[in-house]
Design an enzyme around this catalytic site. Structure first.
Site, PDB file in Angstrom:
ATOM      1  N   SER A 136       0.824  -1.214   0.000  1.00  0.00           N
ATOM      2  CA  SER A 136       0.000   0.000   0.000  1.00  0.00           C
ATOM      3  C   SER A 136       0.853   1.257   0.000  1.00  0.00           C
ATOM      4  O   SER A 136       0.321   2.360  -0.129  1.00  0.00           O
ATOM      5  CB  SER A 136      -0.906   0.017   1.235  1.00  0.00           C
ATOM      6  OG  SER A 136      -1.799  -1.054   1.195  1.00  0.00           O
ATOM      7  N   HIS A 143      -0.187  -1.684  -7.427  1.00  0.00           N
ATOM      8  CA  HIS A 143      -1.121  -1.430  -6.335  1.00  0.00           C
ATOM      9  C   HIS A 143      -2.558  -1.614  -6.811  1.00  0.00           C
ATOM     10  O   HIS A 143      -3.003  -0.909  -7.712  1.00  0.00           O
ATOM     11  CB  HIS A 143      -0.874   0.005  -5.817  1.00  0.00           C
ATOM     12  CG  HIS A 143      -1.767   0.416  -4.700  1.00  0.00           C
ATOM     13  ND1 HIS A 143      -2.162   1.720  -4.510  1.00  0.00           N
ATOM     14  CD2 HIS A 143      -2.343  -0.297  -3.695  1.00  0.00           C
ATOM     15  CE1 HIS A 143      -2.933   1.786  -3.440  1.00  0.00           C
ATOM     16  NE2 HIS A 143      -3.055   0.583  -2.932  1.00  0.00           N
ATOM     17  N   ASN A 176      -2.790   6.506  -2.117  1.00  0.00           N
ATOM     18  CA  ASN A 176      -2.768   6.474  -0.655  1.00  0.00           C
ATOM     19  C   ASN A 176      -2.148   7.733  -0.048  1.00  0.00           C
ATOM     20  O   ASN A 176      -2.549   8.171   1.027  1.00  0.00           O
ATOM     21  CB  ASN A 176      -2.045   5.225  -0.156  1.00  0.00           C
ATOM     22  CG  ASN A 176      -2.973   4.021  -0.189  1.00  0.00           C
ATOM     23  OD1 ASN A 176      -4.200   4.179  -0.184  1.00  0.00           O
ATOM     24  ND2 ASN A 176      -2.415   2.833  -0.257  1.00  0.00           N
TER      25      ASN A 176
HETATM   26  N1  LIG Z   1      -7.019  -4.909   2.043  1.00  0.00           N
HETATM   27  C1  LIG Z   1      -6.960  -3.848   1.262  1.00  0.00           C
HETATM   28  O1  LIG Z   1      -7.939  -3.105   1.104  1.00  0.00           O
HETATM   29  C2  LIG Z   1      -5.701  -3.547   0.494  1.00  0.00           C
HETATM   30  C3  LIG Z   1      -5.750  -2.684  -0.616  1.00  0.00           C
HETATM   31  C4  LIG Z   1      -4.581  -2.438  -1.356  1.00  0.00           C
HETATM   32  C5  LIG Z   1      -3.374  -3.037  -0.979  1.00  0.00           C
HETATM   33  N2  LIG Z   1      -3.356  -3.848   0.122  1.00  0.00           N
HETATM   34  C6  LIG Z   1      -2.065  -4.481   0.460  1.00  0.00           C
HETATM   35  O2  LIG Z   1      -2.112  -5.854   0.078  1.00  0.00           O
HETATM   36  C7  LIG Z   1      -1.272  -6.623   0.942  1.00  0.00           C
HETATM   37  C8  LIG Z   1      -2.097  -7.759   1.520  1.00  0.00           C
HETATM   38  O3  LIG Z   1      -3.211  -7.233   2.210  1.00  0.00           O
HETATM   39  P1  LIG Z   1      -4.502  -8.129   2.530  1.00  0.00           P
HETATM   40  O4  LIG Z   1      -5.552  -7.175   2.976  1.00  0.00           O
HETATM   41  O5  LIG Z   1      -4.783  -9.059   1.407  1.00  0.00           O
HETATM   42  O6  LIG Z   1      -3.964  -8.962   3.784  1.00  0.00           O
HETATM   43  P2  LIG Z   1      -4.519 -10.342   4.386  1.00  0.00           P
HETATM   44  O7  LIG Z   1      -4.083 -10.384   5.790  1.00  0.00           O
HETATM   45  O8  LIG Z   1      -5.964 -10.518   4.054  1.00  0.00           O
HETATM   46  O9  LIG Z   1      -3.712 -11.446   3.541  1.00  0.00           O
HETATM   47  C9  LIG Z   1      -2.325 -11.623   3.649  1.00  0.00           C
HETATM   48  C10 LIG Z   1      -2.047 -13.111   3.492  1.00  0.00           C
HETATM   49  O10 LIG Z   1      -0.645 -13.312   3.309  1.00  0.00           O
HETATM   50  C11 LIG Z   1      -0.340 -14.563   3.885  1.00  0.00           C
HETATM   51  N3  LIG Z   1       1.100 -14.681   4.027  1.00  0.00           N
HETATM   52  C12 LIG Z   1       1.922 -14.202   4.987  1.00  0.00           C
HETATM   53  N4  LIG Z   1       3.210 -14.529   4.703  1.00  0.00           N
HETATM   54  C13 LIG Z   1       3.191 -15.209   3.529  1.00  0.00           C
HETATM   55  C14 LIG Z   1       4.197 -15.808   2.708  1.00  0.00           C
HETATM   56  N5  LIG Z   1       5.479 -15.763   3.037  1.00  0.00           N
HETATM   57  N6  LIG Z   1       3.822 -16.440   1.560  1.00  0.00           N
HETATM   58  C15 LIG Z   1       2.520 -16.480   1.206  1.00  0.00           C
HETATM   59  N7  LIG Z   1       1.510 -15.939   1.943  1.00  0.00           N
HETATM   60  C16 LIG Z   1       1.861 -15.317   3.093  1.00  0.00           C
HETATM   61  C17 LIG Z   1      -1.145 -14.579   5.168  1.00  0.00           C
HETATM   62  O11 LIG Z   1      -1.307 -15.903   5.657  1.00  0.00           O
HETATM   63  C18 LIG Z   1      -2.463 -13.944   4.709  1.00  0.00           C
HETATM   64  O12 LIG Z   1      -3.417 -14.920   4.312  1.00  0.00           O
HETATM   65  C19 LIG Z   1      -0.730  -5.647   1.978  1.00  0.00           C
HETATM   66  O13 LIG Z   1       0.542  -5.209   1.571  1.00  0.00           O
HETATM   67  C20 LIG Z   1      -1.721  -4.509   1.943  1.00  0.00           C
HETATM   68  O14 LIG Z   1      -1.173  -3.273   2.365  1.00  0.00           O
HETATM   69  C21 LIG Z   1      -4.472  -4.143   0.839  1.00  0.00           C
END
Ligand SMILES: NC(=O)c1ccc[n+]([C@@H]2O[C@H](COP(=O)([O-])OP(=O)(O)OC[C@H]3O[C@@H](n4cnc5c(N)ncnc54)[C@H](O)[C@@H]3O)[C@@H](O)[C@H]2O)c1
Length: 245
Positions: free
Chosen positions: A121, A142, A195
């Site tokens: 993000s 992103h 962001n």
């Molecule tokens: N949720 C949002 O609205 C949003 C929007 C844009 C960007 N993001 C970014 O996306 C990324 C993920 O966010 P999210 O909301 O999907 O998080 P989330 O917690 O829903 O999912 C993250 C997943 O990664 C897994 N994980 C951890 N280490 C790992 C590894 N080494 N190999 C494979 N999987 C692994 C975890 O088990 C988890 O299931 C972050 O960097 C976040 O900032 C999120």
């Protein structure tokens, strides 16, 4: 052109990203750490609110297209199975140390030609690429949540990201129905414009609430009514998942 794509993380973002790219015709392998998470991802992609069955019901996909997309998408806990690909998109939790270690370790086992893209993000592309030998093949891609619906494709190029890496990711994003916009990290500043602007606005909204000028609902209502935003600053993140909050 169809590619083999590895998506790391099958949470809120990873599962949606994997779904979009499978629908777009690519073979996608989505990796997470436990079967439990993968099962949730599988069912979300299939029958979830933004999954392929729902897309069929809304007339966005035919049943054949949905079945074909599911056929191109696999889920695994096996890291090696998700590494031999043309592009790896990382959607693991927003923790800079975690992401840097993740990319450094992946760099040692992924093919030289594989492009690395982070759905961070806001972390600097150069910082995430620092432990790898491929800063030219490292980029920020992103997405916004829910990935199957939102058009955002903020493509963040680092100081060393090559034109061909940018071109590849822009092409993939456009072919997947997104609106790619290429921004850049510079030596003095960082990309992730959406962001940066959002958080600047959020700081002021929080100040207004802390000063007792208005409450959150009022701020949201005013921004909707004044600027025709679909949602106010507080309502906008109400559904955001764990990795982002
Ligand atoms: N949720 C949002 O609205 C949003 C929007 C844009 C960007 N993001 C970014 O996306 C990324 C993920 O966010 P999210 O909301 O999907 O998080 P989330 O917690 O829903 O999912 C993250 C997943 O990664 C897994 N994980 C951890 N280490 C790992 C590894 N080494 N190999 C494979 N999987 C692994 C975890 O088990 C988890 O299931 C972050 O960097 C976040 O900032 C999120």
């Amino acid at each position: 052109m169809s590619e083999r794509i590895g998506v790391m993380g099958a949470g809120v973002m990873g599962s949606g990203i994997a779904q979009v790219l499978a629908i777009s015709g690519h073979e996608v392998i989505c990796r997470d750490l436990s079967e439990e998470v993968l099962e949730m991802a599988r069912s979300g992609v299939d029958t979830g609110r933004f999954g392929v069955k729902s897309a069929v019901e809304r007339g966005k996909l035919t049943i054949e297209e949905a079945d074909a997309a599911l056929g191109r998408l696999s889920f695994t806990t096996d890291l090696d199975a998700a590494v031999d690909v043309d592009l790896i998109i990382e959607a693991i939790p927003e923790d800079l140390g975690l992401k840097m270690r993740f990319w450094r370790d992946l760099d040692a086992i992924a093919p030289q030609s594989t492009i690395f893209a982070s759905n961070s993000s806001g972390f600097s592309v150069a910082a995430m690429a620092a432990g790898t030998e491929r800063p030219d093949r490292f980029i920020g891609w992103h997405w916004a949540s829910p990935a199957p619906v939102m058009k955002l494709a903020e493509i963040v190029r680092g100081p060393q990201t090559s034109d061909s890496t940018v071109d590849t990711v822009v092409r993939l994003a456009a072919a997947a129905g997104k609106n790619p916009v290429v921004v850049k990290d510079t030596d003095r500043s960082w990309g992730y414009v959406a962001n940066r602007v959002y958080f600047a606005m959020m700081r002021e909204a929080d100040r207004v609430v802390a000063e007792g000028v208005a409450d959150r609902e009022q701020v949201d209502q005013l921004m909707r009514d004044c600027f025709r935003w679909p949602s106010g600053p507080y309502g906008m993140v109400a559904g955001a998942g764990s990795g982002w909050s």
